[in-house]
Enzyme design. Structure first.
Site, PDB file in Angstrom:
ATOM      1  N   HIS A   1       0.830  -1.208   0.000  1.00  0.00           N
ATOM      2  CA  HIS A   1       0.000   0.000   0.000  1.00  0.00           C
ATOM      3  C   HIS A   1       0.874   1.272   0.000  1.00  0.00           C
ATOM      4  O   HIS A   1       0.605   2.221   0.724  1.00  0.00           O
ATOM      5  CB  HIS A   1      -1.015   0.003   1.153  1.00  0.00           C
ATOM      6  CG  HIS A   1      -0.432  -0.086   2.535  1.00  0.00           C
ATOM      7  ND1 HIS A   1      -1.036  -0.809   3.543  1.00  0.00           N
ATOM      8  CD2 HIS A   1       0.668   0.460   3.104  1.00  0.00           C
ATOM      9  CE1 HIS A   1      -0.334  -0.693   4.659  1.00  0.00           C
ATOM     10  NE2 HIS A   1       0.699   0.092   4.412  1.00  0.00           N
TER      11      HIS A   1
ATOM     12  N   HIS B   1      -1.663   4.958   9.659  1.00  0.00           N
ATOM     13  CA  HIS B   1      -0.392   5.673   9.682  1.00  0.00           C
ATOM     14  C   HIS B   1      -0.548   6.985  10.452  1.00  0.00           C
ATOM     15  O   HIS B   1      -0.349   8.076   9.914  1.00  0.00           O
ATOM     16  CB  HIS B   1       0.105   5.923   8.257  1.00  0.00           C
ATOM     17  CG  HIS B   1       0.329   4.672   7.461  1.00  0.00           C
ATOM     18  ND1 HIS B   1      -0.712   3.979   6.873  1.00  0.00           N
ATOM     19  CD2 HIS B   1       1.458   3.970   7.174  1.00  0.00           C
ATOM     20  CE1 HIS B   1      -0.224   2.915   6.241  1.00  0.00           C
ATOM     21  NE2 HIS B   1       1.084   2.889   6.418  1.00  0.00           N
TER      22      HIS B   1
ATOM     23  N   HIS C   1      10.984  -3.159   3.393  1.00  0.00           N
ATOM     24  CA  HIS C   1      11.366  -1.750   3.307  1.00  0.00           C
ATOM     25  C   HIS C   1      11.722  -1.197   4.683  1.00  0.00           C
ATOM     26  O   HIS C   1      11.244  -1.693   5.696  1.00  0.00           O
ATOM     27  CB  HIS C   1      10.281  -0.896   2.642  1.00  0.00           C
ATOM     28  CG  HIS C   1       8.959  -0.809   3.344  1.00  0.00           C
ATOM     29  ND1 HIS C   1       8.169  -1.900   3.632  1.00  0.00           N
ATOM     30  CD2 HIS C   1       8.265   0.262   3.803  1.00  0.00           C
ATOM     31  CE1 HIS C   1       7.058  -1.514   4.213  1.00  0.00           C
ATOM     32  NE2 HIS C   1       7.090  -0.205   4.356  1.00  0.00           N
TER      33      HIS C   1
ATOM     34  N   GLU D   1       5.010  -5.200   8.548  1.00  0.00           N
ATOM     35  CA  GLU D   1       3.652  -5.024   8.013  1.00  0.00           C
ATOM     36  C   GLU D   1       3.120  -6.308   7.393  1.00  0.00           C
ATOM     37  O   GLU D   1       1.903  -6.516   7.307  1.00  0.00           O
ATOM     38  CB  GLU D   1       3.631  -3.905   6.977  1.00  0.00           C
ATOM     39  CG  GLU D   1       3.786  -2.511   7.541  1.00  0.00           C
ATOM     40  CD  GLU D   1       3.699  -1.435   6.478  1.00  0.00           C
ATOM     41  OE1 GLU D   1       3.726  -0.254   6.835  1.00  0.00           O
ATOM     42  OE2 GLU D   1       3.595  -1.770   5.272  1.00  0.00           O
TER      43      GLU D   1
END
Length: 281
Positions: free
Chosen positions: A12, A59, A193, A240
């Site tokens: 995402h 977030h 990441h 995640e």
């Protein structure tokens, strides 16, 4: 009865939404990213889900450091796109399925999984980017959406095993809902990441691809990957991917891998995507 027919795993990356919103998806940098979702949109158009159950992480929009629930289920009638600092994304308001969401809440909580029930919540790119990737730029989302927000922002996040078993509880809840609904479940976030400090920009394509292999072929083993391995191999934000286990736990043991897409880079991260169908629907 309601039934889960398929699962979608999807990154995402916020910049993907920006690329779509600003019309630069055909630029050489972005074109390979979006070409990998062309088959996905064709598949989704044929699938015609009544409901998408979408697992994502907030977030720091709906929640702040003052309050971060481990699992938060959206039970509202609608969820507006959040302003993440540059205005809300120009995408449709997400419409919820309140009756099914309430049924899932009751079933899952009585199944001894503690949920925070959200009767009002804005949703950020973690939810809207996967919808845009799978449905394209539309005036209205073609199905109802039930959000499940998972904490992968503040330590400790839930284990992959906990998420996998929550997926099974969600499956039991949906199977027991007395309405003929086609439900597709999304697990979003990742892949490898890291956004800060010395390993900023880390991408581990080999580990990512092995994770996708395990998701299809050996989901139980995948669900047992410890937090320290996500951190070491996939970066600080790689955790995640525990959210993908909710999706996989809600599917049959044996699934058919319909489509896979993996591309590096997209805004300094890896984009991963997989579609899994139950063999018996």
């Amino acid at each position: 009865m309601a039934r889960i027919t398929a699962g979608v795993g999807c990154s995402h990356v916020p910049a993907i939404g920006v690329a779509m919103d600003t019309g630069i998806t055909e630029q050489p940098y972005w074109k390979p990213v979006f070409e990998g979702f062309e088959k996905s949109r064709e598949w989704m158009a044929k699938q015609k889900p009544d409901v998408v159950f979408l697992v994502y992480n907030d977030h720091c929009t709906a929640f702040s450091a003052e309050m971060i629930p481990t699992f938060a289920l959206g039970c509202a009638a609608e969820f507006k796109p959040a302003d993440e600092g540059w205005g809300p994304r120009p995408v449709p308001v997400v419409k919820g399925h309140q009756k099914l969401a309430s049924h899932i809440a009751q079933s899952v909580i009585l199944d001894e999984f503690d949920l925070t029930i959200m009767n009002a919540m804005e949703v950020d790119h973690g939810l809207t980017v996967p919808l845009s990737l799978m449905f394209g730029q539309v005036d209205e989302w073609p199905c109802l959406v039930i959000p499940l927000c998972v904490n992968v922002v503040q330590y400790p996040p839930p284990t992959g095993n906990r998420c996998f078993n929550l997926g099974k509880a969600i499956r039991r809840a949906i199977d027991s809902y007395d309405e003929d609904l086609n439900v597709v479940i999304f697990g979003t976030g990742g892949m490898s990441h890291q956004l800060q400090y010395k390993r900023a920009g880390l991408i581990n394509a080999e580990w990512d691809q092995r994770f996708l292999d395990m998701l299809t072929e050996d989901p139980v083993a995948a669900s047992k990957i410890p937090h320290v391995e996500y951190l070491r191999e996939a970066g600080s934000e790689g955790v995640e991917m525990v959210m993908w286990h909710v999706m996989r736990g809600a599917l049959d043991d044996d699934v058919t891998e319909v489509h896979r897409h993996y591309h590096v880079p997209a805004s300094n991260t890896a984009v991963g995507h997989i579609i899994l169908e139950n063999k018996t629907n």
